[in-house]
Design an enzyme around this catalytic site. Structure first.
Site, PDB file in Angstrom:
ATOM      1  N   HIS B  85       0.801  -1.218   0.000  1.00 26.27           N
ATOM      2  CA  HIS B  85       0.000   0.000   0.000  1.00 26.27           C
ATOM      3  C   HIS B  85       0.837   1.274   0.000  1.00 26.27           C
ATOM      4  CE1 HIS B  85       0.160  -0.158   4.566  1.00 26.27           C
ATOM      5  NE2 HIS B  85       0.274   1.136   4.384  1.00 26.27           N
ATOM      6  N   ASP B 116      -0.083  -7.446   1.104  1.00 24.64           N
ATOM      7  CA  ASP B 116       0.386  -6.083   1.359  1.00 24.64           C
ATOM      8  C   ASP B 116       1.907  -5.979   1.449  1.00 24.64           C
ATOM      9  OD1 ASP B 116       0.296  -3.391   1.703  1.00 24.64           O
ATOM     10  OD2 ASP B 116      -0.739  -3.403   3.642  1.00 24.64           O
ATOM     11  N   SER B 195       4.454   2.447   7.954  1.00 23.82           N
ATOM     12  CA  SER B 195       4.132   1.362   7.023  1.00 23.82           C
ATOM     13  C   SER B 195       5.335   0.919   6.229  1.00 23.82           C
ATOM     14  CB  SER B 195       3.059   1.822   6.030  1.00 23.82           C
ATOM     15  OG  SER B 195       1.808   1.640   6.572  1.00 23.82           O
TER      16      SER B 195
END
Lengths: 518, 500
Positions: B85, B116, B195
């Site tokens: 992402h 992901d 992230s």
């Protein structure tokens, strides 16, 4: 980095297991909150009263849709009924829906008598009340005079909505009828005639029935008031007259319908595709309901409907009403004809004109796979070992809010709008597992809900009676329940289920009966 | 049931500054100082991404440019691991190390949206040659300390937060919103920008920080992708291609009910889970039937609630399948009508459910004809168009449960009618599912093209699912209008059907 919201998870946790429904609230006409009139010493006004109107107080208590053995909390409804010949009082159907107690009250002195429903049509939203004969009843009605019904209203007529004030004084809100059209009232089904009028309606306590009059005669009852746009819809006298005439002959038949769907043909390219000449009248018949009046007359999907009872139908689907002007052709059947009347329908089929004849019929709510509405009666159900089975109904689906309409409810709602496949299977009603109460015999099943039942103990289930029989007639020791949806098959120990049934009766869930099949 | 909690995520990634960051930095409880100039940490890089969000409402448009930033770390020669992402829909990717302000252009080597994860490489590898790649550990124990390192909001330089392993569980991965894998919960602060960054224990990577809850709903709940999922990704791409996860494509229902257990022939040893549904296009379609009982997978006994004891932990039986690759086999022992059976299942990907999740790095596919816009039904489309039509909602919501994909693998929606004289009567029919065009059943967007090419009849006839009239356009009028509409609505190409 992503952040997530916990709310959706939370919602899921709540709605995943049981299909917990919200209690529907009756859609009362929208009220405007009018400012209190300024009491600044204006000259005392003359009190005008009517001797044809009585206050009607009703207590309504619907059954719970998701726990069908119990009732919701009672609530009061107030309206202003119209006195008709024979000491009867006309109110809206909504006013008396699920009523446990109804009383009539004289506006000026508060004298009261109990009343009961003589006839009610929830589709036409009309009810006729009567007070049991007694001296009190005689005294109550002695000063009252029946009001006549006037079906002759036209667009631009000036009419008044009447309300009763604290001491019975009449409060008039003048309106002008601006439009006449057809529209669905407050339950599922085809449209009825409606007058639309504009002006401000002030708000008083009586909201569930308000008469609309002109020159002392009844021209309709208030259906709804949109305070934002100041638009009032009125249930008109022609429908009231139809209802009263039907009641008068002793057996009530209701309003007939053709049972068909039509599509306008105003789109020139569509007309050419259908082979219609540019100025030719008619609409496309796009669906014909099985067993309905149109079906019995031999109407077919794809026909071009050009006339009903001699009235030509234009490309919008309207006819020219002598009184109201262009109006949906549905009124030709619904409002202007009665069940059992002959109907003559002209269609164009494969380029040729065909005349179809039939007797008009009405499709009763019980004739639908999914009950369109349910009042005064409790929902049918069967409880077995904690598994609650019900027949799908519109009110059940409507009790779920929009945000809860995912998954099983969306699937059931889709069946309700497209029942054909299930009707063709021979199902009379759609039986589904609505809830699982935590019992030892239903261990492991408590997160289920919303699954359609196909078979029980090998027997095909076409309605709840079949289901009750299938449980009763089981020869084995285990009940086998086949579902249309995941997980497709459930087993229930017959002996333990009976034992749990006995425990459920009068137990924590206050269940008085294990089934309601009437 | 699909859980889709992370709809707001892209916005948060794009607007890190707009978030009211926890202003107070975590109190330094560190028992060891971190030397950011040491080469051990230099492999942890900031990834700055320019993004083009595809426009599913006007699919012929480029989309909305925006950007975001995340973390990545070196795991091999010029190989940076990050979250899918972080680099999804990227038009430009820049890598920065903490001690060197110079940006280095990078590109995606492999991207796996279903778990992901993505692998990124610098266009010019020379700059990173001296950096030391990070090593992987294993699944850490509960209540052991970890640190999360990355470039979250609150500053520009590298950040370290500390916490413990709180929980190890099978969790939905919010990037696609339909995939669930093993995920490890930590209570170290994990914020936007973390992230793709490593979570470390004893100097080794034990996970990739990837999602969390907003402070409004839960505190100190962050998740990382654990090593088994990372290793599976790295192994999958060894052959130069990412093949996606494979699925049994069967739903299990617990056997908790004594009558059910007896009827299914289960004895009291707690082994066996009911097959409640089987996808007709899935791996076990020809093998398992509804009502069968799965006893073991690869000789791991499956318990009544669908769990297996696997690598010392109780896990969902799908975890065994999770570790496999397309074409791998598993051995399934099961009961069919009370009889013990054994079968070897060749695992494959189950495609129909991909459309229920968010998809990335794809140009929206569409066909415009005489102002009628046709697009394939998927989550991106549903989210963009806010469709409320009952039929579309039903088909999307029950695509799997009612096996609608069998008849219509790629339902096509008439998403819009761009108003023009030629179509003015049919504009209300936007947001319908297309059933047939010119007599051709529409099973995918490609069928629309094929059907529209049929020109024998003077009319284009479009039937819609559960709508009671066909849409009809006179062919000559439609063809004349087509160019005009394309011009008026500024559409360069009248279709995009994908790169084939």
């Amino acid at each position: 980095m992503k952040l997530s919201q916990f709310f959706p998870l939370f919602l899921l946790a709540v709605s995943a297991g049981a299909l917990s429904a919200q209690t529907p609230s009756p859609d009362a006409p929208k009220k405007k909150r009018a400012a209190a009139p300024a009491e600044n010493g204006a000259a005392p006004q003359q009190v005008v009263q009517s001797n044809s109107l009585v206050k009607v107080n009703a207590t309504s208590q619907p059954y719970s849709l998701h726990l069908p053995w119990q009732k919701e909390s009672p609530s009061g409804r107030r309206g202003l009924g119209v006195v008709l010949a024979g000491s009867r009082v006309l109110v809206t159907g909504q006013m008396v829906a699920n009523a446990t107690y109804i009383e009539l009250e004289l506006p000026e002195n508060g004298q009261k008598v109990p009343a009961k429903v003589v006839a009610v049509d929830y589709e036409a939203n009309l009810a006729l009340l009567e007070s049991p004969a007694s001296d009190k009843q005689k005294a109550f009605f002695s000063g009252l005079k029946p009001m006549a019904v006037d079906s002759g209203s036209r667009i631009e007529d000036k009419v008044d909505i009447l309300q009763a004030g604290r001491v019975g004084e009449l409060i008039k809100s003048p309106l002008v009828i601006s439009k006449v059209l057809t529209r669905r009232y407050n339950v599922e089904g085809s449209g009825f005639l409606v007058y639309e009028a504009n002006n401000i309606v002030r708000s008083e306590a009586n909201s569930f029935t308000l008469p609309v009059v002109k020159g002392g005669k009844l021209v309709g009852l208030l259906l709804s008031y949109d305070s934002k746009n100041q638009v009032t819809t009125i249930l008109p006298a022609p429908i009231i007259e139809h209802f009263l005439k039907d009641v008068a002959d002793g057996s009530y038949e209701g309003f007939p319908s053709l049972g068909m769907e039509m599509q306008s043909t105003m789109d020139e390219q569509f007309r050419e595709f259908l082979g219609l000449k540019p100025d030719a009248p008619g609409v496309l018949v796009s669906a014909v309901m099985k067993g309905g009046s149109a079906d019995k007359a031999g109407m077919k999907k794809g026909d071009i409907l050009v006339a009903i009872n001699g009235f030509s139908i234009d490309s919008r689907g309207d006819y020219k009403d002598p009184q109201f002007g262009p109006l949906s052709s549905s009124h030709l059947v619904r409002g202007r004809a009665y069940v059992g009347d002959k109907v003559e329908i002209k269609v164009i089929r494969e380029g040729k004109e065909v005349v179809l004849k039939s007797e008009l019929a009405r499709r009763k709510p019980e004739d639908f796979l999914v009950l369109p509405y349910l009042f005064d009666k409790g929902p049918r159900y069967v409880l077995m070992g904690g598994l609650l089975f019900q027949e799908l109904s519109r009110p059940y689906l409507d009790a779920f809010g929009d945000e809860q309409r995912g998954g099983a409810i969306l699937r059931l709602a889709h069946i309700a709008t497209h029942p054909d496949k299930y009707e063709e299977e021979g199902r009379r009603k759609l039986v589904f597992l609505s809830l699982v109460l935590p019992t030892p015999s239903a261990q492991g099943y408590d997160k289920l809900g919303g699954q359609v039942i196909n078979k029980v103990n090998g027997q095909t289930i076409k309605d709840l009676n079949d289901l009750a029989d299938a449980f009763k007639n089981n020869k084995g020791t285990v009940h086998v329940i086949e579902l249309n949806d995941f997980p497709h098959i459930l087993y229930l120990d017959g002996f333990n289920a009976e034992r749990d049934n006995m425990r459920l009766l009068g137990g924590a869930y206050r269940i008085g009966s294990l089934k309601r099949l009437e | 049931m699909n859980i889709r909690p992370l709809l707001f995520v892209p916005a948060l990634v794009l607007l890190p500054a707009a978030l009211s960051a926890q202003s107070a930095p975590p109190s330094p409880t560190a028992n060891q100082a971190i030397d950011t100039s040491s080469s051990a940490w230099e492999g942890i890089v900031n990834i700055d991404v320019s993004v083009l969000m595809p426009d599913y409402r006007e699919p012929w448009n480029a989309g909305q440019p925006s950007g975001g930033s995340g973390t990545g770390f070196l795991i091999g020669k010029n190989r940076f691991l990050t979250n899918a992402h972080v680099v999804s829909n990227a038009t430009r990717i820049l890598i920065r190390t903490t001690n060197d302000p110079e940006p280095h252009a990078a590109k995606i080597v492999h991207i796996a949206h279903d778990c992901d994860l993505a692998l990124v490489e610098a266009e010019d590898a020379s700059h990173f040659e001296k950096l030391k790649p990070l090593d992987f550990g294993s699944i850490p124990q509960l209540n052991t300390e970890v640190i999360a390192i990355g470039y979250p909001i609150g500053g520009d330089r590298i950040s370290v937060t500390r916490g413990v392993i709180s929980r190890i569980d099978f969790r939905p991965y919010s990037h696609t919103s339909v995939d669930s894998h093993l995920a490890i919960q930590v209570d170290a602060a994990i914020n936007p920008g973390n992230s793709g960054g490593p979570v470390m224990q004893s100097g080794k990577v034990v996970g990739v920080a990837f999602q969390g809850f907003s402070g409004r709903v839960a505190q100190n709940v962050g998740y990382m992708i654990p090593v088994p999922v990372i290793k599976r990704f790295l192994k999958d791409i060894e052959d130069g291609r990412y093949d996606h996860y494979v699925d049994l494509a069967a739903s299990d229902f617990p056997i908790e009910n004594p009558a059910q257990a007896k009827a299914l022939g289960i004895n009291g040893d707690g082994v066996g889970v009911l097959v409640g549904d089987v996808e007709p296009q899935g791996s076990v379609a020809e093998i398992l039937k509804i009502g069968d009982v799965i006893l073991s997978i690869d000789d791991n006994p499956v318990m009544n609630n669908g769990l297996v004891r696997f690598e010392g932990e109780l896990m969902d039986m799908n975890e065994i399948v999770e570790r496999k690759f397309a074409g791998d086999t598993i051995k399934v022992k099961y009961l069919h009508e009370g009889k013990k059976q054994e079968a070897t299942v060749t695992l494959k990907r189950f495609d129909p459910y991909v459309r229920l999740g968010a998809q990335y790095n794809q140009r929206p596919r569409y066909i415009v004809n005489a102002g009628l816009v046709f697009q394939p039904l998927d989550r991106n489309l549903v989210d963009a168009h806010q469709i409320r039509d009952d039929t579309v909602s039903y088909v999307f919501d029950n695509f799997l449960t009612d096996k609608l994909y069998v008849e219509r693998p790629e339902p096509v929606v008439l998403t819009n009618v761009l108003p023009d004289e030629v179509n003015t009567w049919i504009t209300p029919y936007a947001h319908s599912i297309v059933d047939e065009i010119n007599g051709v059943k529409i099973r995918s967007l490609k069928d629309v093209q094929t059907a529209l090419a049929k020109k024998e009849k003077p009319f284009i006839e479009i039937s819609l699912l559960e709508k009671n009239r066909p849409l009809v356009l006179k062919r000559e009028l439609a063809e004349a209008a087509h160019k005009r509409i394309m011009q008026n609505y500024n559409i360069q190409e009248d279709s995009y059907l994908g790169d084939e």
